[in-house]
Design a protein around this motif. Structure first.
Motif, PDB file in Angstrom:
ATOM      1  N   LEU A   6       0.810  -1.215   0.000  1.00  0.00           N
ATOM      2  CA  LEU A   6       0.000   0.000   0.000  1.00  0.00           C
ATOM      3  C   LEU A   6       0.843   1.265   0.000  1.00  0.00           C
ATOM      4  CD1 LEU A   6      -2.895  -1.012   2.421  1.00  0.00           C
ATOM      5  CD2 LEU A   6      -2.810  -1.154  -0.075  1.00  0.00           C
ATOM      6  N   MET A   7       1.989   1.213   0.677  1.00  0.00           N
ATOM      7  CA  MET A   7       2.850   2.397   0.696  1.00  0.00           C
ATOM      8  C   MET A   7       3.403   2.680  -0.694  1.00  0.00           C
ATOM      9  SD  MET A   7       4.894   2.017   4.317  1.00  0.00           S
ATOM     10  CE  MET A   7       5.781   3.548   3.991  1.00  0.00           C
ATOM     11  N   LYS A   8       3.778   1.621  -1.404  1.00  0.00           N
ATOM     12  CA  LYS A   8       4.302   1.781  -2.764  1.00  0.00           C
ATOM     13  C   LYS A   8       3.221   2.339  -3.689  1.00  0.00           C
ATOM     14  CE  LYS A   8       6.283  -0.837  -6.619  1.00  0.00           C
ATOM     15  NZ  LYS A   8       6.720  -2.183  -7.093  1.00  0.00           N
ATOM     16  N   ILE A   9       2.000   1.817  -3.564  1.00  0.00           N
ATOM     17  CA  ILE A   9       0.899   2.304  -4.388  1.00  0.00           C
ATOM     18  C   ILE A   9       0.625   3.778  -4.095  1.00  0.00           C
ATOM     19  CG2 ILE A   9      -1.568   2.084  -4.888  1.00  0.00           C
ATOM     20  CD1 ILE A   9      -1.322  -0.903  -4.322  1.00  0.00           C
ATOM     21  N   LYS A  10       0.607   4.124  -2.811  1.00  0.00           N
ATOM     22  CA  LYS A  10       0.335   5.517  -2.428  1.00  0.00           C
ATOM     23  C   LYS A  10       1.387   6.465  -2.998  1.00  0.00           C
ATOM     24  CE  LYS A  10      -1.645   8.828   0.077  1.00  0.00           C
ATOM     25  NZ  LYS A  10      -0.696   9.929  -0.027  1.00  0.00           N
ATOM     26  N   ARG A  11       2.654   6.074  -2.907  1.00  0.00           N
ATOM     27  CA  ARG A  11       3.721   6.930  -3.456  1.00  0.00           C
ATOM     28  C   ARG A  11       3.550   7.107  -4.954  1.00  0.00           C
ATOM     29  NH1 ARG A  11       7.114   3.897   0.093  1.00  0.00           N
ATOM     30  NH2 ARG A  11       7.772   2.598  -1.674  1.00  0.00           N
ATOM     31  N   ASP A  12       3.224   6.021  -5.640  1.00  0.00           N
ATOM     32  CA  ASP A  12       3.087   6.118  -7.091  1.00  0.00           C
ATOM     33  C   ASP A  12       1.872   6.964  -7.468  1.00  0.00           C
ATOM     34  OD1 ASP A  12       4.101   5.085  -9.763  1.00  0.00           O
ATOM     35  OD2 ASP A  12       1.991   4.511  -9.866  1.00  0.00           O
ATOM     36  N   LEU A  13       0.761   6.797  -6.763  1.00  0.00           N
ATOM     37  CA  LEU A  13      -0.422   7.598  -7.059  1.00  0.00           C
ATOM     38  C   LEU A  13      -0.173   9.081  -6.784  1.00  0.00           C
ATOM     39  CD1 LEU A  13      -3.287   5.334  -5.635  1.00  0.00           C
ATOM     40  CD2 LEU A  13      -2.750   5.748  -8.039  1.00  0.00           C
ATOM     41  N   ASP A  14       0.596   9.377  -5.741  1.00  0.00           N
ATOM     42  CA  ASP A  14       0.927  10.773  -5.437  1.00  0.00           C
ATOM     43  C   ASP A  14       1.706  11.408  -6.580  1.00  0.00           C
ATOM     44  OD1 ASP A  14      -0.320  10.926  -2.983  1.00  0.00           O
ATOM     45  OD2 ASP A  14       1.447  10.300  -1.848  1.00  0.00           O
ATOM     46  N   VAL A  15       2.581  10.630  -7.205  1.00  0.00           N
ATOM     47  CA  VAL A  15       3.377  11.144  -8.323  1.00  0.00           C
ATOM     48  C   VAL A  15       2.547  11.202  -9.601  1.00  0.00           C
ATOM     49  CG1 VAL A  15       5.364  10.700  -9.817  1.00  0.00           C
ATOM     50  CG2 VAL A  15       5.565  10.357  -7.338  1.00  0.00           C
ATOM     51  N   PHE A  16       1.782  10.137  -9.843  1.00  0.00           N
ATOM     52  CA  PHE A  16       1.033  10.014 -11.102  1.00  0.00           C
ATOM     53  C   PHE A  16      -0.180  10.937 -11.138  1.00  0.00           C
ATOM     54  CE2 PHE A  16      -2.032   7.415 -13.763  1.00  0.00           C
ATOM     55  CZ  PHE A  16      -1.440   7.742 -14.975  1.00  0.00           C
ATOM     56  N   GLN A  17      -0.841  11.106 -10.007  1.00  0.00           N
ATOM     57  CA  GLN A  17      -2.016  11.974  -9.900  1.00  0.00           C
ATOM     58  C   GLN A  17      -3.103  11.609 -10.926  1.00  0.00           C
ATOM     59  OE1 GLN A  17      -2.725  14.815  -7.657  1.00  0.00           O
ATOM     60  NE2 GLN A  17      -1.240  13.515  -6.565  1.00  0.00           N
ATOM     61  N   PRO A  18      -3.670  10.409 -10.817  1.00  0.00           N
ATOM     62  CA  PRO A  18      -4.687  10.001 -11.794  1.00  0.00           C
ATOM     63  C   PRO A  18      -5.972  10.814 -11.653  1.00  0.00           C
ATOM     64  CG  PRO A  18      -4.603   8.429  -9.990  1.00  0.00           C
ATOM     65  CD  PRO A  18      -3.452   9.373  -9.785  1.00  0.00           C
ATOM     66  N   ASP A  19      -6.656  10.998 -12.776  1.00  0.00           N
ATOM     67  CA  ASP A  19      -7.952  11.663 -12.776  1.00  0.00           C
ATOM     68  C   ASP A  19      -9.080  10.679 -12.484  1.00  0.00           C
ATOM     69  OD1 ASP A  19      -7.133  14.388 -13.797  1.00  0.00           O
ATOM     70  OD2 ASP A  19      -6.355  13.113 -15.399  1.00  0.00           O
ATOM     71  N   LEU A  20      -8.784   9.371 -12.651  1.00  0.00           N
ATOM     72  CA  LEU A  20      -9.816   8.349 -12.511  1.00  0.00           C
ATOM     73  C   LEU A  20      -9.164   7.034 -12.091  1.00  0.00           C
ATOM     74  CD1 LEU A  20     -12.977   7.804 -13.387  1.00  0.00           C
ATOM     75  CD2 LEU A  20     -11.896   6.574 -15.279  1.00  0.00           C
ATOM     76  N   LYS A  66     -11.248   6.576  -2.398  1.00  0.00           N
ATOM     77  CA  LYS A  66     -11.970   7.294  -1.345  1.00  0.00           C
ATOM     78  C   LYS A  66     -11.049   8.251  -0.603  1.00  0.00           C
ATOM     79  CE  LYS A  66     -15.311   3.573  -0.345  1.00  0.00           C
ATOM     80  NZ  LYS A  66     -15.718   2.588   0.696  1.00  0.00           N
ATOM     81  N   LYS A  67      -9.870   7.775  -0.225  1.00  0.00           N
ATOM     82  CA  LYS A  67      -8.953   8.559   0.598  1.00  0.00           C
ATOM     83  C   LYS A  67      -8.420   9.776  -0.145  1.00  0.00           C
ATOM     84  CE  LYS A  67      -4.813   8.030   3.479  1.00  0.00           C
ATOM     85  NZ  LYS A  67      -3.793   7.073   3.977  1.00  0.00           N
ATOM     86  N   MET A  68      -8.161   9.624  -1.467  1.00  0.00           N
ATOM     87  CA  MET A  68      -7.551  10.692  -2.234  1.00  0.00           C
ATOM     88  C   MET A  68      -8.570  11.475  -3.063  1.00  0.00           C
ATOM     89  SD  MET A  68      -4.166   8.524  -3.440  1.00  0.00           S
ATOM     90  CE  MET A  68      -3.281   9.930  -4.119  1.00  0.00           C
ATOM     91  N   ASP A  69      -9.856  11.131  -2.873  1.00  0.00           N
ATOM     92  CA  ASP A  69     -10.936  11.822  -3.585  1.00  0.00           C
ATOM     93  C   ASP A  69     -10.748  11.750  -5.100  1.00  0.00           C
ATOM     94  OD1 ASP A  69     -13.351  13.159  -3.647  1.00  0.00           O
ATOM     95  OD2 ASP A  69     -12.420  15.139  -3.688  1.00  0.00           O
ATOM     96  N   ILE A  70     -10.447  10.543  -5.579  1.00  0.00           N
ATOM     97  CA  ILE A  70     -10.297  10.294  -7.018  1.00  0.00           C
ATOM     98  C   ILE A  70     -11.564   9.588  -7.502  1.00  0.00           C
ATOM     99  CG2 ILE A  70      -8.929   9.134  -8.806  1.00  0.00           C
ATOM    100  CD1 ILE A  70      -6.582   9.145  -6.786  1.00  0.00           C
ATOM    101  N   PRO A  71     -12.213  10.059  -8.564  1.00  0.00           N
ATOM    102  CA  PRO A  71     -13.425   9.391  -9.065  1.00  0.00           C
ATOM    103  C   PRO A  71     -13.171   7.907  -9.339  1.00  0.00           C
ATOM    104  CG  PRO A  71     -13.126  11.501 -10.156  1.00  0.00           C
ATOM    105  CD  PRO A  71     -11.885  11.266  -9.351  1.00  0.00           C
ATOM    106  N   LEU A  72     -14.151   7.077  -8.948  1.00  0.00           N
ATOM    107  CA  LEU A  72     -14.030   5.626  -9.067  1.00  0.00           C
ATOM    108  C   LEU A  72     -15.052   5.074 -10.049  1.00  0.00           C
ATOM    109  CD1 LEU A  72     -13.783   4.834  -5.264  1.00  0.00           C
ATOM    110  CD2 LEU A  72     -12.032   4.150  -6.918  1.00  0.00           C
ATOM    111  N   VAL A  73     -14.588   4.203 -10.939  1.00  0.00           N
ATOM    112  CA  VAL A  73     -15.485   3.388 -11.752  1.00  0.00           C
ATOM    113  C   VAL A  73     -15.021   1.944 -11.621  1.00  0.00           C
ATOM    114  CG1 VAL A  73     -15.987   5.238 -13.409  1.00  0.00           C
ATOM    115  CG2 VAL A  73     -14.113   3.627 -13.882  1.00  0.00           C
TER     116      VAL A  73
END
Length: 380
Positions: free
Chosen positions: A73-87, A105-112
Protein backbone atom coordinates in the motif's frame (compact mmCIF):
# COMPACT_ATOMS: atom_id res chain seq x y z
CA UNK A 1 -6.72 12.33 -18.71
CA UNK A 2 -4.70 9.93 -16.55
CA UNK A 3 -6.13 6.55 -15.56
CA UNK A 4 -5.18 4.07 -12.81
CA UNK A 5 -6.42 0.50 -13.29
CA UNK A 6 -6.55 -1.93 -10.36
CA UNK A 7 -7.00 -5.58 -11.34
CA UNK A 8 -6.34 -9.01 -9.88
CA UNK A 9 -5.86 -10.48 -13.35
CA UNK A 10 -3.79 -9.23 -16.28
CA UNK A 11 -1.70 -10.70 -19.09
CA UNK A 12 0.09 -13.05 -19.39
CA UNK A 13 -2.74 -14.70 -17.44
CA UNK A 14 -5.15 -16.37 -19.86
CA UNK A 15 -8.77 -15.32 -19.41
CA UNK A 16 -11.25 -12.93 -20.96
CA UNK A 17 -10.80 -10.20 -18.34
CA UNK A 18 -7.00 -10.12 -18.67
CA UNK A 19 -7.16 -10.07 -22.46
CA UNK A 20 -9.80 -7.31 -22.51
CA UNK A 21 -7.78 -5.12 -20.16
CA UNK A 22 -4.64 -5.67 -22.23
CA UNK A 23 -6.48 -4.58 -25.34
CA UNK A 24 -7.82 -1.55 -23.46
CA UNK A 25 -4.36 -0.45 -22.32
CA UNK A 26 -3.15 -0.92 -25.88
CA UNK A 27 -5.86 1.49 -26.97
CA UNK A 28 -4.80 3.96 -24.27
CA UNK A 29 -1.24 3.71 -25.61
CA UNK A 30 -2.54 4.43 -29.09
CA UNK A 31 -4.42 7.49 -27.83
CA UNK A 32 -1.40 8.57 -25.76
CA UNK A 33 -3.46 8.57 -22.59
CA UNK A 34 -1.19 7.96 -19.56
CA UNK A 35 -2.17 5.05 -17.32
CA UNK A 36 -0.98 2.80 -14.53
CA UNK A 37 -1.96 -0.83 -14.05
CA UNK A 38 -1.67 -2.38 -10.59
CA UNK A 39 -1.77 -6.15 -11.06
CA UNK A 40 -0.55 -9.45 -9.58
CA UNK A 41 2.91 -10.70 -10.40
CA UNK A 42 3.18 -13.95 -12.35
CA UNK A 43 6.13 -16.03 -13.39
CA UNK A 44 6.89 -14.69 -16.83
CA UNK A 45 9.80 -13.36 -18.84
CA UNK A 46 7.55 -10.69 -20.34
CA UNK A 47 8.70 -7.09 -20.04
CA UNK A 48 5.94 -5.05 -18.40
CA UNK A 49 7.10 -1.47 -18.89
CA UNK A 50 6.91 1.48 -16.50
CA UNK A 51 3.10 1.63 -16.61
CA UNK A 52 2.60 -1.85 -15.10
CA UNK A 53 3.16 -2.30 -11.37
CA UNK A 54 3.23 -5.93 -10.18
CA UNK A 55 2.74 -7.37 -6.69
CA UNK A 56 3.35 -10.79 -5.17
CA UNK A 57 0.27 -12.96 -5.34
CA UNK A 58 -1.30 -16.35 -4.66
CA UNK A 59 -3.96 -18.17 -6.72
CA UNK A 60 -7.61 -17.57 -5.82
CA UNK A 61 -8.82 -21.05 -4.86
CA UNK A 62 -12.17 -20.72 -6.66
CA UNK A 63 -10.63 -19.31 -9.82
CA UNK A 64 -6.85 -19.87 -10.00
CA UNK A 65 -6.54 -17.77 -13.17
CA UNK A 66 -7.48 -14.78 -10.99
CA UNK A 67 -4.83 -14.22 -8.34
CA UNK A 68 -5.01 -12.63 -4.92
CA UNK A 69 -2.27 -10.02 -4.83
CA UNK A 70 -0.44 -8.90 -1.72
CA UNK A 71 -0.32 -5.18 -2.52
CA UNK A 72 2.27 -2.88 -1.02
CA UNK A 73 0.00 0.00 0.00
CA UNK A 74 2.85 2.40 0.70
CA UNK A 75 4.30 1.78 -2.76
CA UNK A 76 0.90 2.30 -4.39
CA UNK A 77 0.33 5.52 -2.43
CA UNK A 78 3.72 6.93 -3.46
CA UNK A 79 3.09 6.12 -7.09
CA UNK A 80 -0.42 7.60 -7.06
CA UNK A 81 0.93 10.77 -5.44
CA UNK A 82 3.38 11.14 -8.32
CA UNK A 83 1.03 10.01 -11.10
CA UNK A 84 -2.02 11.97 -9.90
CA UNK A 85 -4.69 10.00 -11.79
CA UNK A 86 -7.95 11.66 -12.78
CA UNK A 87 -9.82 8.35 -12.51
CA UNK A 88 -9.44 4.92 -10.90
CA UNK A 89 -10.92 1.92 -12.73
CA UNK A 90 -11.35 -1.19 -10.55
CA UNK A 91 -11.67 -4.35 -12.62
CA UNK A 92 -11.91 -7.00 -9.87
CA UNK A 93 -13.30 -7.02 -6.31
CA UNK A 94 -10.35 -8.71 -4.60
CA UNK A 95 -7.20 -7.42 -2.89
CA UNK A 96 -6.03 -4.98 -5.55
CA UNK A 97 -9.59 -3.90 -6.16
CA UNK A 98 -9.94 -3.14 -2.46
CA UNK A 99 -6.70 -1.16 -2.61
CA UNK A 100 -8.09 0.88 -5.50
CA UNK A 101 -11.32 1.46 -3.60
CA UNK A 102 -9.39 2.58 -0.53
CA UNK A 103 -7.19 5.08 -2.36
CA UNK A 104 -10.03 6.40 -4.49
CA UNK A 105 -11.97 7.29 -1.34
CA UNK A 106 -8.95 8.56 0.60
CA UNK A 107 -7.55 10.69 -2.23
CA UNK A 108 -10.94 11.82 -3.59
CA UNK A 109 -10.30 10.29 -7.02
CA UNK A 110 -13.43 9.39 -9.06
CA UNK A 111 -14.03 5.63 -9.07
CA UNK A 112 -15.49 3.39 -11.75
CA UNK A 113 -15.52 -0.39 -11.89
CA UNK A 114 -16.35 -3.29 -14.12
CA UNK A 115 -18.24 -6.50 -13.43
CA UNK A 116 -16.93 -9.47 -15.39
CA UNK A 117 -17.77 -12.70 -13.58
CA UNK A 118 -20.84 -14.26 -11.93
CA UNK A 119 -18.96 -15.63 -8.93
CA UNK A 120 -22.25 -16.40 -7.18
CA UNK A 121 -23.16 -18.82 -10.00
CA UNK A 122 -19.75 -20.46 -9.74
CA UNK A 123 -20.54 -21.36 -6.12
CA UNK A 124 -23.29 -23.73 -7.30
CA UNK A 125 -20.67 -25.87 -9.04
CA UNK A 126 -18.49 -26.12 -5.94
CA UNK A 127 -21.36 -26.99 -3.53
CA UNK A 128 -21.08 -23.59 -1.87
CA UNK A 129 -24.44 -22.10 -2.83
CA UNK A 130 -25.08 -21.11 0.78
CA UNK A 131 -22.45 -18.40 0.36
CA UNK A 132 -24.32 -16.68 -2.47
CA UNK A 133 -26.21 -14.12 -0.29
CA UNK A 134 -22.91 -13.06 1.30
CA UNK A 135 -21.25 -12.68 -2.10
CA UNK A 136 -24.05 -10.39 -3.29
CA UNK A 137 -23.93 -8.31 -0.11
CA UNK A 138 -20.19 -7.87 -0.54
CA UNK A 139 -20.52 -6.97 -4.21
CA UNK A 140 -23.26 -4.42 -3.42
CA UNK A 141 -21.04 -2.83 -0.78
CA UNK A 142 -18.03 -2.86 -3.10
CA UNK A 143 -19.78 -1.23 -6.06
CA UNK A 144 -21.88 1.28 -4.11
CA UNK A 145 -19.19 4.08 -4.07
CA UNK A 146 -18.49 3.74 -7.80
CA UNK A 147 -19.73 6.44 -10.16
CA UNK A 148 -20.30 3.77 -12.82
CA UNK A 149 -20.19 -0.02 -13.01
CA UNK A 150 -19.47 -1.34 -16.50
CA UNK A 151 -20.99 -4.66 -17.61
CA UNK A 152 -20.44 -6.57 -20.87
CA UNK A 153 -24.06 -7.47 -21.70
CA UNK A 154 -27.68 -6.43 -21.17
CA UNK A 155 -28.26 -9.76 -19.43
CA UNK A 156 -25.64 -8.88 -16.83
CA UNK A 157 -27.07 -5.37 -16.47
CA UNK A 158 -30.52 -6.77 -15.70
CA UNK A 159 -29.04 -9.30 -13.26
CA UNK A 160 -27.25 -6.58 -11.30
CA UNK A 161 -30.29 -4.30 -11.29
CA UNK A 162 -32.33 -7.11 -9.75
CA UNK A 163 -29.76 -7.21 -6.95
CA UNK A 164 -30.02 -3.49 -6.25
CA UNK A 165 -27.05 -2.17 -8.27
CA UNK A 166 -27.25 1.33 -9.73
CA UNK A 167 -25.32 3.45 -12.24
CA UNK A 168 -24.71 0.51 -14.58
CA UNK A 169 -23.32 1.14 -18.06
CA UNK A 170 -22.64 -1.22 -20.97
CA UNK A 171 -19.03 -1.94 -21.84
CA UNK A 172 -19.45 -4.53 -24.55
CA UNK A 173 -16.70 -6.51 -26.26
CA UNK A 174 -15.29 -6.41 -29.75
CA UNK A 175 -13.16 -8.77 -31.77
CA UNK A 176 -10.07 -8.47 -33.95
CA UNK A 177 -11.66 -9.18 -37.33
CA UNK A 178 -8.33 -9.43 -39.10
CA UNK A 179 -6.89 -11.95 -36.66
CA UNK A 180 -10.04 -14.06 -36.21
CA UNK A 181 -11.05 -14.57 -39.81
CA UNK A 182 -12.23 -17.39 -42.10
CA UNK A 183 -9.03 -16.97 -44.14
CA UNK A 184 -7.16 -18.53 -41.20
CA UNK A 185 -8.64 -21.95 -42.05
CA UNK A 186 -5.62 -24.17 -42.52
CA UNK A 187 -4.82 -27.88 -42.94
CA UNK A 188 -1.98 -27.42 -40.45
CA UNK A 189 -4.49 -27.74 -37.59
CA UNK A 190 -5.46 -31.26 -38.61
CA UNK A 191 -1.87 -32.22 -39.37
CA UNK A 192 -0.57 -30.88 -36.06
CA UNK A 193 -3.18 -32.69 -33.97
CA UNK A 194 -3.27 -35.77 -36.25
CA UNK A 195 -6.97 -35.39 -37.05
CA UNK A 196 -8.32 -37.43 -39.96
CA UNK A 197 -12.06 -36.95 -39.41
CA UNK A 198 -13.76 -34.46 -41.77
CA UNK A 199 -15.86 -32.85 -39.00
CA UNK A 200 -14.08 -30.87 -36.29
CA UNK A 201 -16.05 -29.82 -33.18
CA UNK A 202 -14.16 -27.41 -30.94
CA UNK A 203 -14.40 -26.01 -27.43
CA UNK A 204 -12.20 -23.14 -26.21
CA UNK A 205 -12.19 -22.06 -22.57
CA UNK A 206 -11.33 -22.90 -19.00
CA UNK A 207 -11.63 -26.58 -18.06
CA UNK A 208 -13.64 -26.11 -14.89
CA UNK A 209 -17.02 -27.22 -13.50
CA UNK A 210 -18.79 -23.91 -14.16
CA UNK A 211 -18.17 -24.25 -17.91
CA UNK A 212 -20.71 -27.06 -18.30
CA UNK A 213 -18.18 -29.57 -19.59
CA UNK A 214 -20.13 -32.52 -18.19
CA UNK A 215 -22.75 -31.63 -20.80
CA UNK A 216 -20.12 -31.54 -23.53
CA UNK A 217 -18.74 -34.96 -22.54
CA UNK A 218 -22.21 -36.48 -22.60
CA UNK A 219 -22.81 -35.03 -26.05
CA UNK A 220 -19.52 -36.47 -27.31
CA UNK A 221 -20.57 -39.92 -26.13
CA UNK A 222 -24.17 -39.80 -27.36
CA UNK A 223 -23.89 -38.62 -30.95
CA UNK A 224 -25.08 -41.31 -33.38
CA UNK A 225 -22.29 -43.71 -34.37
CA UNK A 226 -22.88 -43.15 -38.09
CA UNK A 227 -22.09 -39.45 -37.54
CA UNK A 228 -19.60 -39.83 -34.69
CA UNK A 229 -17.15 -41.83 -36.78
CA UNK A 230 -16.64 -38.70 -38.92
CA UNK A 231 -16.20 -36.35 -35.94
CA UNK A 232 -13.16 -35.29 -33.95
CA UNK A 233 -13.32 -33.08 -30.84
CA UNK A 234 -10.64 -30.51 -30.05
CA UNK A 235 -10.65 -29.19 -26.49
CA UNK A 236 -8.59 -26.00 -26.14
CA UNK A 237 -7.71 -24.65 -22.71
CA UNK A 238 -6.64 -25.82 -19.28
CA UNK A 239 -7.96 -25.90 -15.75
CA UNK A 240 -8.71 -28.09 -12.73
CA UNK A 241 -10.85 -30.59 -14.66
CA UNK A 242 -8.32 -31.40 -17.35
CA UNK A 243 -6.95 -34.63 -15.88
CA UNK A 244 -10.43 -35.96 -15.11
CA UNK A 245 -11.77 -35.05 -18.55
CA UNK A 246 -8.85 -36.73 -20.27
CA UNK A 247 -9.39 -39.89 -18.23
CA UNK A 248 -13.02 -40.23 -19.38
CA UNK A 249 -12.72 -38.74 -22.87
CA UNK A 250 -13.68 -40.75 -25.96
CA UNK A 251 -10.96 -41.73 -28.41
CA UNK A 252 -11.99 -39.05 -30.89
CA UNK A 253 -11.18 -36.21 -28.48
CA UNK A 254 -7.87 -34.31 -28.31
CA UNK A 255 -6.83 -31.91 -25.53
CA UNK A 256 -4.77 -29.10 -27.00
CA UNK A 257 -3.99 -27.10 -23.83
CA UNK A 258 -3.75 -23.33 -24.02
CA UNK A 259 -3.51 -21.93 -27.53
CA UNK A 260 -3.16 -18.33 -28.62
CA UNK A 261 -2.07 -16.15 -31.53
CA UNK A 262 -2.13 -17.64 -35.00
CA UNK A 263 -2.59 -21.15 -33.66
CA UNK A 264 -5.87 -20.27 -31.92
CA UNK A 265 -7.12 -18.30 -34.93
CA UNK A 266 -6.45 -21.28 -37.20
CA UNK A 267 -8.30 -23.63 -34.84
CA UNK A 268 -11.43 -21.47 -34.83
CA UNK A 269 -11.44 -21.04 -38.60
CA UNK A 270 -10.72 -24.72 -39.30
CA UNK A 271 -13.55 -25.99 -37.08
CA UNK A 272 -16.93 -27.12 -38.35
CA UNK A 273 -18.79 -26.01 -35.23
CA UNK A 274 -17.89 -24.33 -31.96
CA UNK A 275 -19.55 -26.00 -28.96
CA UNK A 276 -19.94 -23.87 -25.83
CA UNK A 277 -22.11 -25.35 -23.02
CA UNK A 278 -21.30 -22.77 -20.32
CA UNK A 279 -24.38 -21.22 -18.69
CA UNK A 280 -22.45 -18.77 -16.48
CA UNK A 281 -21.05 -16.26 -18.99
CA UNK A 282 -21.44 -12.52 -18.58
CA UNK A 283 -20.42 -12.21 -22.24
CA UNK A 284 -18.45 -14.96 -23.98
CA UNK A 285 -15.41 -13.59 -25.83
CA UNK A 286 -14.58 -16.97 -27.33
CA UNK A 287 -18.03 -17.17 -28.91
CA UNK A 288 -17.51 -13.86 -30.70
CA UNK A 289 -14.04 -14.98 -31.83
CA UNK A 290 -15.54 -18.14 -33.33
CA UNK A 291 -18.25 -16.21 -35.18
CA UNK A 292 -15.67 -13.77 -36.53
CA UNK A 293 -13.78 -16.81 -37.83
CA UNK A 294 -16.88 -17.91 -39.75
CA UNK A 295 -17.59 -20.85 -37.45
CA UNK A 296 -21.20 -21.26 -36.23
CA UNK A 297 -21.78 -21.78 -32.51
CA UNK A 298 -23.90 -24.26 -30.58
CA UNK A 299 -24.20 -22.71 -27.12
CA UNK A 300 -26.24 -22.72 -23.94
CA UNK A 301 -29.27 -20.43 -24.03
CA UNK A 302 -28.09 -18.48 -20.98
CA UNK A 303 -26.16 -15.38 -19.96
CA UNK A 304 -24.44 -12.92 -22.23
CA UNK A 305 -23.95 -15.52 -24.97
CA UNK A 306 -27.61 -15.11 -25.94
CA UNK A 307 -26.79 -11.58 -27.13
CA UNK A 308 -24.01 -12.81 -29.41
CA UNK A 309 -25.47 -15.91 -31.07
CA UNK A 310 -28.35 -15.16 -33.42
CA UNK A 311 -30.38 -18.35 -32.97
CA UNK A 312 -30.98 -20.09 -36.28
CA UNK A 313 -28.81 -17.58 -38.18
CA UNK A 314 -25.27 -17.78 -36.73
CA UNK A 315 -25.74 -20.85 -34.55
CA UNK A 316 -28.13 -22.53 -32.15
CA UNK A 317 -28.99 -21.82 -28.51
CA UNK A 318 -29.72 -24.99 -26.56
CA UNK A 319 -31.25 -25.80 -23.20
CA UNK A 320 -28.56 -25.33 -20.54
CA UNK A 321 -27.22 -28.54 -18.96
CA UNK A 322 -29.31 -30.68 -21.37
CA UNK A 323 -27.02 -32.87 -23.43
CA UNK A 324 -29.96 -34.09 -25.51
CA UNK A 325 -30.70 -30.52 -26.60
CA UNK A 326 -27.06 -29.98 -27.60
CA UNK A 327 -26.92 -33.35 -29.35
CA UNK A 328 -30.02 -32.60 -31.41
CA UNK A 329 -28.67 -29.16 -32.30
CA UNK A 330 -25.38 -30.57 -33.55
CA UNK A 331 -27.14 -33.30 -35.54
CA UNK A 332 -29.48 -30.71 -37.03
CA UNK A 333 -26.65 -28.54 -38.33
CA UNK A 334 -24.32 -31.31 -39.48
CA UNK A 335 -27.20 -32.84 -41.44
CA UNK A 336 -27.82 -29.67 -43.46
CA UNK A 337 -24.66 -28.54 -45.24
CA UNK A 338 -26.47 -25.79 -47.15
CA UNK A 339 -27.72 -24.25 -43.91
CA UNK A 340 -24.30 -24.64 -42.32
CA UNK A 341 -22.66 -22.77 -45.21
CA UNK A 342 -25.21 -19.97 -44.87
CA UNK A 343 -24.51 -19.76 -41.13
CA UNK A 344 -20.77 -19.41 -41.75
CA UNK A 345 -21.33 -16.35 -43.91
CA UNK A 346 -23.86 -14.83 -41.52
CA UNK A 347 -21.61 -15.48 -38.49
CA UNK A 348 -18.76 -13.53 -40.03
CA UNK A 349 -21.05 -10.75 -41.23
CA UNK A 350 -22.64 -10.17 -37.82
CA UNK A 351 -19.32 -10.39 -35.97
CA UNK A 352 -17.97 -7.56 -38.13
CA UNK A 353 -20.44 -5.25 -36.40
CA UNK A 354 -18.54 -5.60 -33.09
CA UNK A 355 -15.87 -2.92 -33.39
CA UNK A 356 -13.32 -2.42 -30.61
CA UNK A 357 -12.77 1.15 -31.81
CA UNK A 358 -16.38 2.19 -31.21
CA UNK A 359 -16.56 0.30 -27.92
CA UNK A 360 -13.43 1.96 -26.55
CA UNK A 361 -14.51 5.41 -27.72
CA UNK A 362 -17.69 4.96 -25.70
CA UNK A 363 -15.69 3.85 -22.65
CA UNK A 364 -13.59 7.00 -22.88
CA UNK A 365 -16.77 9.09 -22.97
CA UNK A 366 -18.02 7.25 -19.88
CA UNK A 367 -14.69 7.90 -18.15
CA UNK A 368 -14.94 11.63 -18.88
CA UNK A 369 -18.52 11.71 -17.67
CA UNK A 370 -17.47 10.03 -14.40
CA UNK A 371 -14.63 12.50 -13.89
CA UNK A 372 -17.10 15.34 -14.18
CA UNK A 373 -17.44 18.64 -15.96
CA UNK A 374 -14.95 20.53 -13.76
CA UNK A 375 -11.97 18.37 -14.64
CA UNK A 376 -13.28 17.70 -18.11
CA UNK A 377 -12.92 21.36 -18.96
CA UNK A 378 -9.17 21.05 -18.59
CA UNK A 379 -9.06 18.41 -21.37
CA UNK A 380 -10.40 20.83 -23.98
Amino acid sequence: MKVAIFTDTYVPQVNGVARTLKRWTGYLDKKRIPYRVYAPDVRSNEEYGDSIHRFNSVPFWLYPECRLALPNLMKIKRDLDVFQPDLIHIATPFNLGLAGLHFGKKMDIPLVGSYHTHFDQYLDYYKLSFLSPFVWKYMQWFHQPLKKTFVPSLHTKRELELHGFHKIELWQRGVDHHHFSPVQSDDRVRKHFKIDAPILLTYVGRLAPEKGLDTLMNVAKNLPHVMNKNIHWLIVGDGPLRNHLQSVAPQNMTFAGYQDGESLARIYASSTLFIFPSATETFGNVVLESLSSGTPVVAANAGGVTEIVNHGKTGLLCTPHDHNSFTQGIIELLSDQKRLASMRKQARQEALESSWEEIFEQLLRDYKDAIGEVKLASFA
